[in-house]
Scaffold this motif. Structure first.
Motif, PDB file in Angstrom:
ATOM      1  N   GLY A   7      29.824 -26.856 -28.876  1.00 41.00           N
ATOM      2  CA  GLY A   7      28.832 -26.111 -28.117  1.00 41.00           C
ATOM      3  C   GLY A   7      28.896 -26.427 -26.638  1.00 41.00           C
ATOM      4  N   SER A   8      29.027 -25.360 -25.835  1.00 42.90           N
ATOM      5  CA  SER A   8      29.123 -25.586 -24.395  1.00 42.90           C
ATOM      6  C   SER A   8      27.770 -26.018 -23.840  1.00 42.90           C
ATOM      7  N   LYS A   9      26.680 -25.611 -24.479  1.00 43.94           N
ATOM      8  CA  LYS A   9      25.361 -26.024 -23.975  1.00 43.94           C
ATOM      9  C   LYS A   9      25.221 -27.548 -24.073  1.00 43.94           C
ATOM     10  N   PHE A  26      37.019 -30.419  -8.740  1.00 40.21           N
ATOM     11  CA  PHE A  26      37.560 -29.189  -9.342  1.00 40.21           C
ATOM     12  C   PHE A  26      37.836 -28.108  -8.289  1.00 40.21           C
ATOM     13  N   PHE A  27      36.853 -27.839  -7.448  1.00 38.38           N
ATOM     14  CA  PHE A  27      37.022 -26.768  -6.454  1.00 38.38           C
ATOM     15  C   PHE A  27      36.198 -27.081  -5.208  1.00 38.38           C
ATOM     16  N   SER A  28      36.558 -26.395  -4.104  1.00 35.77           N
ATOM     17  CA  SER A  28      36.018 -26.820  -2.815  1.00 35.77           C
ATOM     18  C   SER A  28      34.883 -25.917  -2.329  1.00 35.77           C
ATOM     19  N   ALA A  52      24.324 -21.098 -13.010  1.00 39.87           N
ATOM     20  CA  ALA A  52      24.131 -21.756 -11.706  1.00 39.87           C
ATOM     21  C   ALA A  52      24.501 -23.232 -11.709  1.00 39.87           C
ATOM     22  N   GLY A  53      24.524 -23.852 -12.897  1.00 38.57           N
ATOM     23  CA  GLY A  53      24.822 -25.282 -12.941  1.00 38.57           C
ATOM     24  C   GLY A  53      23.801 -26.057 -12.129  1.00 38.57           C
ATOM     25  N   THR A  54      24.296 -26.953 -11.280  1.00 36.27           N
ATOM     26  CA  THR A  54      23.393 -27.775 -10.461  1.00 36.27           C
ATOM     27  C   THR A  54      23.085 -27.116  -9.111  1.00 36.27           C
ATOM     28  N   GLY A  55      23.505 -25.856  -8.965  1.00 34.98           N
ATOM     29  CA  GLY A  55      23.092 -25.106  -7.773  1.00 34.98           C
ATOM     30  C   GLY A  55      24.098 -25.089  -6.636  1.00 34.98           C
ATOM     31  N   PHE A  56      25.383 -25.137  -6.988  1.00 37.06           N
ATOM     32  CA  PHE A  56      26.429 -25.110  -5.951  1.00 37.06           C
ATOM     33  C   PHE A  56      26.328 -23.845  -5.096  1.00 37.06           C
ATOM     34  N   VAL A  57      26.323 -22.678  -5.719  1.00 41.27           N
ATOM     35  CA  VAL A  57      26.224 -21.415  -4.963  1.00 41.27           C
ATOM     36  C   VAL A  57      24.803 -21.241  -4.437  1.00 41.27           C
ATOM     37  N   VAL A  71      20.015 -18.905 -12.921  1.00 41.42           N
ATOM     38  CA  VAL A  71      19.947 -18.795 -14.385  1.00 41.42           C
ATOM     39  C   VAL A  71      21.017 -19.682 -15.009  1.00 41.42           C
ATOM     40  N   ASP A  72      20.629 -20.445 -16.013  1.00 40.81           N
ATOM     41  CA  ASP A  72      21.613 -21.238 -16.755  1.00 40.81           C
ATOM     42  C   ASP A  72      21.093 -21.477 -18.168  1.00 40.81           C
ATOM     43  N   GLN A  73      22.052 -21.671 -19.107  1.00 39.57           N
ATOM     44  CA  GLN A  73      21.685 -21.961 -20.494  1.00 39.57           C
ATOM     45  C   GLN A  73      21.171 -23.393 -20.652  1.00 39.57           C
ATOM     46  N   SER A  74      21.516 -24.251 -19.688  1.00 37.56           N
ATOM     47  CA  SER A  74      21.270 -25.687 -19.833  1.00 37.56           C
ATOM     48  C   SER A  74      20.041 -26.133 -19.039  1.00 37.56           C
ATOM     49  N   GLU A  75      19.037 -26.623 -19.767  1.00 41.14           N
ATOM     50  CA  GLU A  75      17.828 -27.130 -19.094  1.00 41.14           C
ATOM     51  C   GLU A  75      18.201 -28.306 -18.191  1.00 41.14           C
ATOM     52  N   ALA A  76      19.160 -29.125 -18.653  1.00 43.53           N
ATOM     53  CA  ALA A  76      19.532 -30.317 -17.888  1.00 43.53           C
ATOM     54  C   ALA A  76      20.128 -29.926 -16.539  1.00 43.53           C
ATOM     55  N   MET A  77      20.915 -28.844 -16.522  1.00 43.38           N
ATOM     56  CA  MET A  77      21.476 -28.367 -15.251  1.00 43.38           C
ATOM     57  C   MET A  77      20.347 -27.890 -14.340  1.00 43.38           C
ATOM     58  N   LEU A  78      19.429 -27.102 -14.902  1.00 48.25           N
ATOM     59  CA  LEU A  78      18.331 -26.575 -14.087  1.00 48.25           C
ATOM     60  C   LEU A  78      17.448 -27.716 -13.555  1.00 48.25           C
ATOM     61  N   ALA A 113      28.636 -15.320  -9.821  1.00 44.64           N
ATOM     62  CA  ALA A 113      28.991 -16.077 -11.021  1.00 44.64           C
ATOM     63  C   ALA A 113      30.230 -16.892 -10.678  1.00 44.64           C
ATOM     64  N   ASN A 114      30.017 -18.160 -10.371  1.00 44.40           N
ATOM     65  CA  ASN A 114      31.139 -19.024  -9.998  1.00 44.40           C
ATOM     66  C   ASN A 114      31.518 -19.946 -11.154  1.00 44.40           C
ATOM     67  N   MET A 115      32.728 -19.806 -11.655  1.00 44.97           N
ATOM     68  CA  MET A 115      33.275 -20.676 -12.711  1.00 44.97           C
ATOM     69  C   MET A 115      32.406 -20.671 -13.970  1.00 44.97           C
ATOM     70  N   PHE A 116      31.847 -19.504 -14.233  1.00 44.02           N
ATOM     71  CA  PHE A 116      30.927 -19.336 -15.359  1.00 44.02           C
ATOM     72  C   PHE A 116      31.585 -18.503 -16.468  1.00 44.02           C
ATOM     73  N   HIS A 118      34.507 -18.022 -17.737  1.00 41.05           N
ATOM     74  CA  HIS A 118      35.446 -18.544 -18.747  1.00 41.05           C
ATOM     75  C   HIS A 118      34.744 -19.415 -19.793  1.00 41.05           C
ATOM     76  N   HIS A 119      33.449 -19.630 -19.622  1.00 43.42           N
ATOM     77  CA  HIS A 119      32.685 -20.391 -20.624  1.00 43.42           C
ATOM     78  C   HIS A 119      31.928 -19.493 -21.594  1.00 43.42           C
ATOM     79  N   VAL A 120      31.859 -18.201 -21.332  1.00 42.16           N
ATOM     80  CA  VAL A 120      31.006 -17.355 -22.178  1.00 42.16           C
ATOM     81  C   VAL A 120      31.818 -16.732 -23.307  1.00 42.16           C
ATOM     82  N   GLU A 121      31.124 -16.427 -24.390  1.00 40.45           N
ATOM     83  CA  GLU A 121      31.814 -15.886 -25.562  1.00 40.45           C
ATOM     84  C   GLU A 121      32.318 -14.467 -25.293  1.00 40.45           C
TER      85      GLU A 121
END
Ligand SMILES: C[S@@+](CC[C@H](N)C(=O)[O-])C[C@H]1O[C@@H](n2cnc3c(N)ncnc32)[C@H](O)[C@@H]1O
Length: 212
Positions: A7-9, A26-28, A52-57, A71-78, A113-116, A118-121
């Motif tokens: 599970g990616s979450k 990973f990226f700059s 959004a992950g940890t809010g890079f963009v 928006v993110d699936q992961s509460e921990a990221m938010l 959507a940055n680097m998002f 390739h993680h979705v089904e």
């Protein structure tokens, strides 16, 4: 595409606290600047940062005076975004899934959507969702990996897709009803090595730009 039994979450919940540090390798930041520049954002606009992950963009957008729905699936990221930016009024945090974004139709001036993807089904469904939430003439910017064959990214970083063919991205954007589609080289790479350090990946990144 690969099934993702762990599970990616769970994976992203687990790495949330260290994501900023991992991501730097990973990226700059110039990738973010290029994406934001391509959208021609203006203060007061509404942007949605999907995955959004940890809010890079998000961070780059807030600096430009843009109001962001992250928006993110992961509460921990938010939670990491909340920790970094506090309760700054310009960021609206929403937990949600790629295929069913918690955003009303035609709300966003721009969607990122940055680097998002390739993680979705189902990337075509995720693209259609991102199109749904755009206002007329709004812009979608997807930055992600070109097709590659670094299999360790599946097992170690829960990548579901080993990047994408640019013609598939173009087709999915068209199917989503978007126009003025460009899918081009971002002149940036994503770099990563396997846990054992036996494999080193350097993958080119594309930038897709399309309007509703
Ligand atoms: C590689 S990280 C990128 C984070 C951020 N965009 C950045 O540039 O640092 C991918 C993010 O997408 C989120 N994600 C993955 N699959 C998702 C899905 N199906 N729905 C919503 N978010 C998802 C993950 O939780 C993770 O935070």
């Amino acid at each position: 595409m690969k099934e993702d039994p762990v599970g990616s979450k769970e994976y992203f919940d687990r790495v949330a606290a260290e994501w900023d540090e991992l991501r730097r390798d990973f990226f700059s930041e110039s990738l973010r600047e290029k994406a934001i520049e391509a959208a021609n954002v203006k203060p007061g606009m509404i942007a949605v940062d999907v995955g959004a992950g940890t809010g890079f963009v998000t961070e780059g957008l807030v600096k430009k005076g843009v109001n962001v729905i992250a928006v993110d699936q992961s509460e921990a990221m938010l939670s990491q975004i909340k920790k970094k930016f506090g309760s700054a009024g310009a960021i609206d945090l929403r937990r949600g899934e790629a295929e069913n974004l918690p955003v009303d139709d035609r709300v966003a001036d721009c969607v990122f959507a940055n680097m998002f993807l390739h993680h979705v089904e189902k990337p075509s469904v995720a693209i259609a969702e991102m199109g749904r939430i755009l206002k007329k003439d709004g812009v979608l910017i997807v930055t992600d990996l070109d097709e590659h064959d670094f299999n360790f990214l599946r097992n170690e970083q829960h990548d579901r897709w080993l990047g994408f063919k640019r013609e598939d991205i173009r087709r999915w954007l068209k199917q989503a009803g978007l126009k003025r589609i460009r899918v081009e080289c971002a002149n940036e790479n994503c770099c990563s090595h396997s846990v054992s350090c036996s494999e080193e990946a350097k993958i080119s990144i594309f930038m897709a730009i399309a309007r509703k």
